[in-house]
Enzyme design. Sequence first.
Site, PDB file in Angstrom:
ATOM      1  N   ASN A 153       6.787   2.571   0.475  1.00 27.02           N
ATOM      2  CA  ASN A 153       7.844   3.248  -0.310  1.00 27.02           C
ATOM      3  C   ASN A 153       7.320   3.898  -1.595  1.00 27.02           C
ATOM      4  OD1 ASN A 153       7.471   0.610  -1.249  1.00 27.02           O
ATOM      5  ND2 ASN A 153       9.554   0.483  -2.030  1.00 27.02           N
ATOM      6  N   GLY A 207       5.640  -6.211   0.452  1.00 23.19           N
ATOM      7  CA  GLY A 207       6.371  -5.734   1.632  1.00 23.19           C
ATOM      8  C   GLY A 207       7.599  -6.581   1.869  1.00 23.19           C
ATOM      9  N   VAL A 225       7.691 -10.580   6.695  1.00 23.97           N
ATOM     10  CA  VAL A 225       6.232 -10.568   6.875  1.00 23.97           C
ATOM     11  C   VAL A 225       5.562 -11.371   5.755  1.00 23.97           C
ATOM     12  CG1 VAL A 225       4.171  -9.124   7.068  1.00 23.97           C
ATOM     13  CG2 VAL A 225       6.310  -8.346   8.096  1.00 23.97           C
ATOM     14  N   GLY A 226       6.055 -11.232   4.537  1.00 27.51           N
ATOM     15  CA  GLY A 226       5.465 -11.942   3.393  1.00 27.51           C
ATOM     16  C   GLY A 226       5.501 -13.453   3.570  1.00 27.51           C
ATOM     17  N   GLU A 281       4.912 -10.054  -3.117  1.00 29.80           N
ATOM     18  CA  GLU A 281       6.015  -9.324  -3.776  1.00 29.80           C
ATOM     19  C   GLU A 281       6.906  -8.796  -2.663  1.00 29.80           C
ATOM     20  OE1 GLU A 281       6.470  -9.275  -6.898  1.00 29.80           O
ATOM     21  OE2 GLU A 281       4.575  -9.257  -7.974  1.00 29.80           O
ATOM     22  N   CYS A 329      12.240  -1.744  -3.854  1.00 33.36           N
ATOM     23  CA  CYS A 329      12.543  -3.181  -3.797  1.00 33.36           C
ATOM     24  C   CYS A 329      13.519  -3.571  -4.899  1.00 33.36           C
ATOM     25  CB  CYS A 329      11.252  -3.984  -3.913  1.00 33.36           C
ATOM     26  SG  CYS A 329      10.291  -3.524  -5.359  1.00 33.36           S
TER      27      CYS A 329
HETATM   28  P1  NAD Z   1       6.613  -4.501   5.877  1.00 30.40           P
HETATM   29  O1  NAD Z   1       6.652  -5.968   5.564  1.00 30.40           O
HETATM   30  O2  NAD Z   1       7.057  -4.053   7.190  1.00 30.40           O
HETATM   31  O3  NAD Z   1       5.125  -3.946   5.686  1.00 30.40           O
HETATM   32  C1  NAD Z   1       4.393  -4.164   4.501  1.00 30.40           C
HETATM   33  C2  NAD Z   1       2.929  -4.149   4.847  1.00 30.40           C
HETATM   34  O4  NAD Z   1       2.667  -5.239   5.692  1.00 30.40           O
HETATM   35  C3  NAD Z   1       2.484  -2.897   5.607  1.00 30.40           C
HETATM   36  O5  NAD Z   1       1.192  -2.556   5.207  1.00 30.40           O
HETATM   37  C4  NAD Z   1       2.479  -3.382   7.045  1.00 30.40           C
HETATM   38  O6  NAD Z   1       1.580  -2.677   7.853  1.00 30.40           O
HETATM   39  C5  NAD Z   1       2.010  -4.797   6.856  1.00 30.40           C
HETATM   40  N1  NAD Z   1       2.345  -5.703   7.948  1.00 30.40           N
HETATM   41  C6  NAD Z   1       3.375  -5.649   8.815  1.00 30.40           C
HETATM   42  N2  NAD Z   1       3.315  -6.686   9.684  1.00 30.40           N
HETATM   43  C7  NAD Z   1       2.215  -7.411   9.332  1.00 30.40           C
HETATM   44  C8  NAD Z   1       1.616  -8.587   9.834  1.00 30.40           C
HETATM   45  N3  NAD Z   1       2.126  -9.264  10.868  1.00 30.40           N
HETATM   46  N4  NAD Z   1       0.499  -9.045   9.223  1.00 30.40           N
HETATM   47  C9  NAD Z   1      -0.020  -8.397   8.164  1.00 30.40           C
HETATM   48  N5  NAD Z   1       0.498  -7.271   7.652  1.00 30.40           N
HETATM   49  C10 NAD Z   1       1.615  -6.780   8.225  1.00 30.40           C
HETATM   50  O7  NAD Z   1       7.406  -3.796   4.678  1.00 30.40           O
HETATM   51  P2  NAD Z   1       7.630  -2.234   4.460  1.00 30.40           P
HETATM   52  O8  NAD Z   1       8.647  -1.786   5.434  1.00 30.40           O
HETATM   53  O9  NAD Z   1       6.331  -1.535   4.408  1.00 30.40           O
HETATM   54  O10 NAD Z   1       8.219  -2.192   2.980  1.00 30.40           O
HETATM   55  C11 NAD Z   1       9.564  -2.396   2.700  1.00 30.40           C
HETATM   56  C12 NAD Z   1       9.787  -3.806   2.187  1.00 30.40           C
HETATM   57  O11 NAD Z   1       8.893  -4.067   1.111  1.00 30.40           O
HETATM   58  C13 NAD Z   1      11.164  -3.992   1.609  1.00 30.40           C
HETATM   59  O12 NAD Z   1      11.644  -5.270   1.997  1.00 30.40           O
HETATM   60  C14 NAD Z   1      10.936  -3.955   0.099  1.00 30.40           C
HETATM   61  O13 NAD Z   1      11.902  -4.616  -0.654  1.00 30.40           O
HETATM   62  C15 NAD Z   1       9.597  -4.585  -0.005  1.00 30.40           C
HETATM   63  N6  NAD Z   1       8.915  -4.171  -1.241  1.00 30.40           N
HETATM   64  C16 NAD Z   1       8.750  -5.092  -2.229  1.00 30.40           C
HETATM   65  C17 NAD Z   1       8.158  -4.718  -3.433  1.00 30.40           C
HETATM   66  C18 NAD Z   1       7.975  -5.713  -4.555  1.00 30.40           C
HETATM   67  O14 NAD Z   1       7.182  -5.440  -5.449  1.00 30.40           O
HETATM   68  N7  NAD Z   1       8.681  -6.821  -4.574  1.00 30.40           N
HETATM   69  C19 NAD Z   1       7.745  -3.395  -3.610  1.00 30.40           C
HETATM   70  C20 NAD Z   1       7.941  -2.478  -2.576  1.00 30.40           C
HETATM   71  C21 NAD Z   1       8.519  -2.883  -1.387  1.00 30.40           C
END
Ligand code: NAD
Length: 486
Positions: free
Chosen positions: A149, A229, A233-234, A251, A285
């Site tokens: 994002n 993310g 996943v986190g 995060e 986020c």
């Molecule tokens: P996502 O969890 O789908 O992906 C995030 C990252 O994780 C990507 O690089 C993705 O390729 C990777 N990923 C996906 N599956 C994985 C796995 N099994 N193992 C390791 N890595 C994996 O999230 P997104 O769609 O990219 O981002 C949107 C989300 O991120 C929203 O929930 C948003 O709130 C959150 N976000 C949080 C912050 C923060 O600072 N708190 C900032 C931006 C976005």
Amino acid sequence: MKKIFTDMYVGGRWWPTENTFFDMNPSDDTLWAEVPDVGINEVQSAIDSANHAFEKWSELSFNQRAHFMIKIAEIFEKRKMDIVSALQGEAGGWFGKGMFEASYVPEIFYAAAAMNYAAIGEIIPSEFGKLSMAIRRPMGVVSVISPWNFPTLLTARGIAFALSAGNTVVLKPSEETPYCGGLLFAEIFEEAGVPGGVLNVITCSRDNVSTVGEEMVEHPLVKGISFTGSTAVGREIAARAGAHLKKCCVELGGKNALIVCDDADMDRATGAANFGSFMHQGQICMSVEKILVQESVLPEFLDRFKERASKLKIGDTTKDKSHMIGPLINDRQVARVKSQIDDALEKGAEIVLGGKVDGRFVEPTIVTGVTSDMTLYRDETFGPVVSVIPFGTDEEAVAIANDTEYGLSSGVITKDEYRGLGIAQKLETGMCHINCSSVNDEPHAPFGGLKSSGVGRHGGRWATDTFTETRWITLERGGRGFPPGF
Ligand code: NAD
């Protein structure tokens, strides 16, 4: 122009890879770039390279590493306008969002450079008169996984402080933004002359992400993980890191509230609501997802909020700078937003503005009559849809704001600063902004969430804590004897 990368940047060199995947422009679904789709062998070689580079990099003097950070910042500044256009083409953002992001990234590297001039430890008292020190040292190889994002900003935030503290990094950007969150950094680090292996960039498609991600956490040479993310996943990453007793900063998502009190400046309140809910199509986020408005000012707030939001222009952001609302990143996101709207309408909510979904483009949407049984109330939306919910007392506002598993950010609008601080104290969020929206970030401030919004902090000295280990070192000076008989 389409970008083609067939090589990955590892150990300071570009290596050919066997497979690639397509990176699409979300506005019109045309091919924007083609990038390497790597697997486990490439991840292992990236980790080996980072490990190999660690000793020399961590032994550079603090100011040598700071000078590299400054050089990187200067190249980001020089490339600002092509980064803005890449952010628009690859991630579908508004021109103003791109300008903000491309201007913010150098600040992150400057802040990381500045951290290297701060104290690296403390002298603590000793009962025995020893020289007793708590000192920080880098961990080694850090794996950084970033989202799409704000791909350039969030990658920069994940890597800059880790690197300036002396760690080396393996970076995996999102498959939606492999250039802005990944390969762009490889280009810039190469131009800055950063020693090979200090930053290694691997890109992969969604098909390979779980294998690649698993290795990035479990490989024994990886000592720390920074993940930004989704909460789903986190949680998995943090659990895996926990099993290996590795330091991990996650995060994650949010369901952030903006509380508008009856004494609020309505211009400020509606501005915060409009920006907080709809900037980058609500794909932040920290986006405002619930606006809690004190009953007596609800009609005025809604009228003025609708008037502001109805002026936001929707469209392909690469075609017109005035298109402030671009596409959602992919069809999965659109389906999620649509299902939350449908669920709310079925259960009795009302759309008072917007609601139309046209391909990836979703109108800024304001919903009233939202109740706690609706997914729109409970789950993160990550789209341009916001609920407006009335409240009576400040205690009620706090209770509704806290009625979520998330705890990232929040905002309170009131002319009474004591009242604002009182409410802020009671909100279960890692960040709270009085007389502003929940969307705020500064590179030297502690950024992070409570509850299911994450563990750990980015920003300034808090990022240094995240990316270093503390050691206790003492120097005996004749005050500590041993028990008789020893
Ligand atoms: P996502 O969890 O789908 O992906 C995030 C990252 O994780 C990507 O690089 C993705 O390729 C990777 N990923 C996906 N599956 C994985 C796995 N099994 N193992 C390791 N890595 C994996 O999230 P997104 O769609 O990219 O981002 C949107 C989300 O991120 C929203 O929930 C948003 O709130 C959150 N976000 C949080 C912050 C923060 O600072 N708190 C900032 C931006 C976005």
